[in-house]
Design a protein around this motif. Structure first.
Motif, mmCIF file in Angstrom:
data_model
loop_
_atom_site.group_PDB
_atom_site.id
_atom_site.type_symbol
_atom_site.label_atom_id
_atom_site.label_comp_id
_atom_site.label_asym_id
_atom_site.label_seq_id
_atom_site.Cartn_x
_atom_site.Cartn_y
_atom_site.Cartn_z
ATOM 1 N N ASN A 100 0.720 -1.171 -0.037
ATOM 2 C CA ASN A 100 0.019 0.135 0.062
ATOM 3 C C ASN A 100 0.873 1.282 0.003
ATOM 4 O O ASN A 100 0.343 2.267 0.473
ATOM 5 C CB ASN A 100 -1.110 0.079 1.201
ATOM 6 C CG ASN A 100 -2.083 0.842 0.763
ATOM 7 O OD1 ASN A 100 -2.447 1.035 -0.360
ATOM 8 N ND2 ASN A 100 -3.143 1.265 1.846
ATOM 9 N N GLY A 101 1.685 1.374 -0.625
ATOM 10 C CA GLY A 101 2.731 2.407 -0.597
ATOM 11 C C GLY A 101 3.464 2.562 0.292
ATOM 12 O O GLY A 101 4.464 3.488 0.140
ATOM 13 N N ASP A 102 3.669 1.912 1.397
ATOM 14 C CA ASP A 102 4.780 1.876 2.362
ATOM 15 C C ASP A 102 5.802 0.978 2.368
ATOM 16 O O ASP A 102 5.701 -0.301 2.326
ATOM 17 C CB ASP A 102 3.913 1.836 3.904
ATOM 18 C CG ASP A 102 4.678 1.630 5.179
ATOM 19 O OD1 ASP A 102 6.010 1.897 5.001
ATOM 20 O OD2 ASP A 102 4.243 1.575 6.184
ATOM 21 N N TYR A 103 6.904 1.435 1.930
ATOM 22 C CA TYR A 103 7.846 0.584 1.581
ATOM 23 C C TYR A 103 8.755 -0.194 2.724
ATOM 24 O O TYR A 103 9.424 -1.181 2.576
ATOM 25 C CB TYR A 103 9.005 1.542 0.860
ATOM 26 C CG TYR A 103 8.744 2.014 -0.389
ATOM 27 C CD1 TYR A 103 7.712 1.822 -1.154
ATOM 28 C CD2 TYR A 103 9.804 2.706 -1.070
ATOM 29 C CE1 TYR A 103 7.171 2.364 -2.287
ATOM 30 C CE2 TYR A 103 9.320 3.542 -2.305
ATOM 31 C CZ TYR A 103 8.148 3.155 -2.982
ATOM 32 O OH TYR A 103 7.843 3.724 -4.039
ATOM 33 N N ASP A 104 8.334 0.231 4.028
ATOM 34 C CA ASP A 104 8.829 -0.667 5.005
ATOM 35 C C ASP A 104 7.957 -1.600 5.942
ATOM 36 O O ASP A 104 8.214 -2.160 6.782
ATOM 37 C CB ASP A 104 9.577 0.527 6.166
ATOM 38 C CG ASP A 104 10.698 1.195 5.588
ATOM 39 O OD1 ASP A 104 11.659 0.686 5.075
ATOM 40 O OD2 ASP A 104 10.658 2.653 5.483
ATOM 41 N N ARG A 105 6.938 -1.331 5.193
ATOM 42 C CA ARG A 105 5.595 -2.308 5.763
ATOM 43 C C ARG A 105 6.099 -3.717 5.410
ATOM 44 O O ARG A 105 6.586 -4.310 4.490
ATOM 45 C CB ARG A 105 4.140 -2.107 5.044
ATOM 46 C CG ARG A 105 3.194 -2.983 5.576
ATOM 47 C CD ARG A 105 1.810 -2.715 4.747
ATOM 48 N NE ARG A 105 1.217 -1.365 5.048
ATOM 49 C CZ ARG A 105 -0.011 -1.355 5.029
ATOM 50 N NH1 ARG A 105 -0.846 -2.133 4.947
ATOM 51 N NH2 ARG A 105 -0.352 0.083 5.319
ATOM 52 N N THR A 106 5.945 -4.742 6.474
ATOM 53 C CA THR A 106 6.099 -6.148 6.426
ATOM 54 C C THR A 106 5.489 -6.764 5.323
ATOM 55 O O THR A 106 4.190 -6.674 5.047
ATOM 56 C CB THR A 106 5.824 -6.593 7.734
ATOM 57 O OG1 THR A 106 6.816 -6.171 8.845
ATOM 58 C CG2 THR A 106 6.475 -8.199 7.868
ATOM 59 N N VAL A 107 6.039 -7.600 4.902
ATOM 60 C CA VAL A 107 5.624 -8.587 3.783
ATOM 61 C C VAL A 107 6.107 -9.934 4.283
ATOM 62 O O VAL A 107 7.149 -10.189 4.300
ATOM 63 C CB VAL A 107 6.078 -8.158 2.281
ATOM 64 C CG1 VAL A 107 5.630 -9.464 1.245
ATOM 65 C CG2 VAL A 107 5.895 -7.026 1.756
ATOM 66 N N LYS A 108 5.061 -10.758 4.269
ATOM 67 C CA LYS A 108 5.277 -12.066 4.673
ATOM 68 C C LYS A 108 5.052 -13.001 3.594
ATOM 69 O O LYS A 108 4.046 -13.002 2.882
ATOM 70 C CB LYS A 108 4.435 -12.469 6.000
ATOM 71 C CG LYS A 108 4.675 -13.932 6.413
ATOM 72 C CD LYS A 108 4.133 -14.262 8.018
ATOM 73 C CE LYS A 108 2.700 -14.312 7.947
ATOM 74 N NZ LYS A 108 2.300 -15.735 7.165
ATOM 75 N N ILE A 109 5.868 -14.094 3.413
ATOM 76 C CA ILE A 109 5.670 -15.016 2.289
ATOM 77 C C ILE A 109 5.897 -16.574 2.785
ATOM 78 O O ILE A 109 6.942 -16.839 3.565
ATOM 79 C CB ILE A 109 6.810 -15.019 1.206
ATOM 80 C CG1 ILE A 109 7.002 -13.440 0.789
ATOM 81 C CG2 ILE A 109 6.880 -15.886 0.381
ATOM 82 C CD1 ILE A 109 8.164 -13.052 -0.119
#
Length: 569
Positions: A215-224
């Protein structure tokens, strides 16, 4: 990152804020005998001040599960000052038919968009109802305001030495991406394809909008999460890792390798919305593996092979850059329409109202003509015997000019159409392929993105050349063109729905259409009960033209065509 209260309705909110709805279901009815249900959710919306429900969109179908987490989102314009009623119908897809009415009904829920946005953390759970005597389970809705970020990411990943989960073979791995929410929970945003029977899979490159990933927040956590696919839907959890958009973007200059571990939960697909944030939890090893193997380090590794970012261009970008929409009309002159002089004919125009054909033509044409600079529209008829020798034609110019079939404006098309009704003999059969191939031939001459063609076919009957039409559509899907089919009259149009490749991509002789370029609608669904023809035309135009911008963008993207910069004023 937006403030925690950004989604709550408040005075002064900006009308038309884009809100993304993520849908999950829990404990659905099981309608299949030898497996679990294959659910899909259909969203219906009510127009302002109207009691009529219109289909807005559908999720993908997920096989063999009673607890689906759908990847396909619904993006709606949110207006604080309006009560925006939504209806979610859940079906078990048990038939190849595109008609949702031929699937098993699993339940429905009615909510207002404001309820979802105004609920705690923008998350609402509602019981499904509508199947007498049955508990239908629940639907979970998560709302998030979308950022204006227009970048899109293309990335490719591979894995090495993943855990073996299948007894008689290796694992069948796939990846599931989750975007973190402001409260530390997660929302599913992408699934890769399954790579069969390997512990070292290489997944195909895929594209995802940055706003969907973070959502445009480059430091937001992405979990895979890494899973082993099972046919019955009970996919085995292999492991997980956490990253961020900023960290992923470093792969533009170097490979990035992630260790796959069991995180803090060690569970299966479960409910992604309620998992703990892996960035806040220490990653632990697979406890069963650790007991068996003292030298166990992880459950494998995942490597980010490539990562690239580009701006996502809009339909308006191309129009401003000079792309012209070229509109062509093809009208059904088969005998099944009835004698034009008789009031029962679909071609009959009384002194007081236009025929269904003329209404459909005006509705679509008057919108499209604004994007065509010369306002000259080729117009054809098909299925008639032509004077003087009675030869049957499926591609005759309405203005009787073979060398130049273009008419001046929509009024010129209407005039030529009415003139043809007085001079040709309605006959048959109903063949679409000749006129599709005609427009495709013109479209093939200019493929640099400066021209895009829209063919409107108006017809009353069952198509006679289905195989040839499918072949023509598959060929046309590689060209800058779209096809709109409007069905008039009371006929059943199941064959037409087959050409509208929303659910199943059109194919011919083993070849599949590159893009979905066909939109079909039955005109009767848009006839206003009060006889208001202006309202009927507006409804029809809105729906049949809704897919054109996305279809144009899909062509430009597959050909890597960028919009020209508009000349400064």
């Amino acid at each position: 990152m937006a403030s925690p209260g950004a989604l709550e309705p408040a005075a002064g909110s900006v009308p038309g804020t884009k809100v993304e709805l993520t849908v999950s279901c829990r404990n659905l009815l099981d309608m299949d005998t030898f497996s679990k249900s294959d659910p899909v959710v259909v969203l219906f919306v009510q127009g302002s001040g109207s009691s009529e429900w219109k289909e807005f969109g559908r999720t993908e179908v997920i096989d063999n599960t009673l607890n689906p987490d759908f990847v396909r989102k619904f993006v709606l314009d949110y207006y604080f000052e309006e009560k925006q009623n939504l209806r979610f119908d859940v079906y078990n897809v048990d038939s190849k038919s595109c008609s949702i009415l031929k699937q098993d009904f699993l339940g429905q829920a009615f909510v207002a968009l404001g309820e979802v946005i105004g609920s705690q953390r923008g998350r609402l759970e509602r019981a499904l109802t509508g199947v007498p005597g049955k508990r239908c389970g629940t639907i979970l809705l998560l709302a998030e305001e979308l950022s204006n970020c227009r970048d899109i990411v293309t990335m490719q990943l591979c894995a090495n030495k993943l855990d073996k989960k299948d007894f008689f073979g290796k694992s069948d791995p796939f990846l599931v991406f989750y975007r973190s929410n402001e409260d530390g929970t997660f929302t599913i945003c992408h699934k890769t394809e399954v790579v069969k029977n390997t512990l070292n899979p290489v997944w195909q490159p895929f594209t995802i909008p940055v706003r969907a990933l973070c959502n445009g927040d480059y430091d937001r956590t992405v979990k895979i999460d890494v899973y082993d696919w099972d046919r019955d839907g009970s996919h085995d959890f292999i492991g997980e890792f956490a990253t961020s958009y900023r960290e992923l973007s470093r792969a533009q200059s170097q490979f990035t390798v992630y260790e796959v571990g069991w995180g803090s939960q060690g569970e299966g697909l479960g409910t992604p919305h309620t998992r703990a944030n892996p960035a806040l939890c220490p990653q632990v090893l697979n406890p069963r593996k650790k007991c068996k193997k003292k030298k166990y380090v992880n459950s494998g590794t995942v490597t980010l092979l490539s990562f690239s970012v580009e701006s996502e261009f809009t339909f308006v970008d191309y129009i401003r850059g000079g792309t012209q929409l070229n509109f062509t009309v093809a009208i059904d002159f088969t005998a099944s329409n009835g004698m034009p002089s008789q009031p029962t004919s679909l071609h009959y125009a009384s002194p007081y109202q236009l025929s269904a054909y003329a209404l459909a033509l005006k509705a679509v044409g008057e919108v499209i003509q604004d994007y065509d600079s010369d306002k000259l529209f080729p117009a054809y008829g098909f299925g008639a015997k032509l004077p003087p020798d009675g030869k049957i034609s499926h591609q005759f110019p309405l203005n009787n000019n073979v060398d130049n079939p273009s008419c001046a404006g929509i009024e010129g098309v209407l005039e030529s159409y009415l003139q043809s009704l007085r001079t040709v003999q309605l006959y048959g059969p109903t063949n679409f392929a000749p006129v599709i191939n005609q427009v495709a031939g013109v479209a093939a001459q200019v493929t640099d993105g400066s021209q895009y063609h829209v063919l409107l076919i108006i017809t009353d009957g069952v198509i006679s050349d289905m195989l040839q039409t499918k072949e023509a559509i598959v060929t046309a899907s590689a060209l800058p063109m779209s096809i709109i089919i409007v069905g008039v009259g009371p006929a059943e149009f199941e064959a037409m729905e087959e050409l509208d490749g929303d659910e199943v991509r059109v194919s011919s002789r083993g070849r599949y259409a590159e893009r979905d370029i066909v939109q079909f609608v039955p005109f009767r669904d848009y006839v206003d009960d009060s006889g208001n023809q202006v309202l009927s035309m507006a409804r029809l135009a809105k729906d049949v033209l809704a897919e054109i911008p996305e279809q144009l963008l899909s062509y430009m993207k597959t050909r890597d065509i960028k919009p020209h910069r508009a000349d400064p004023q």
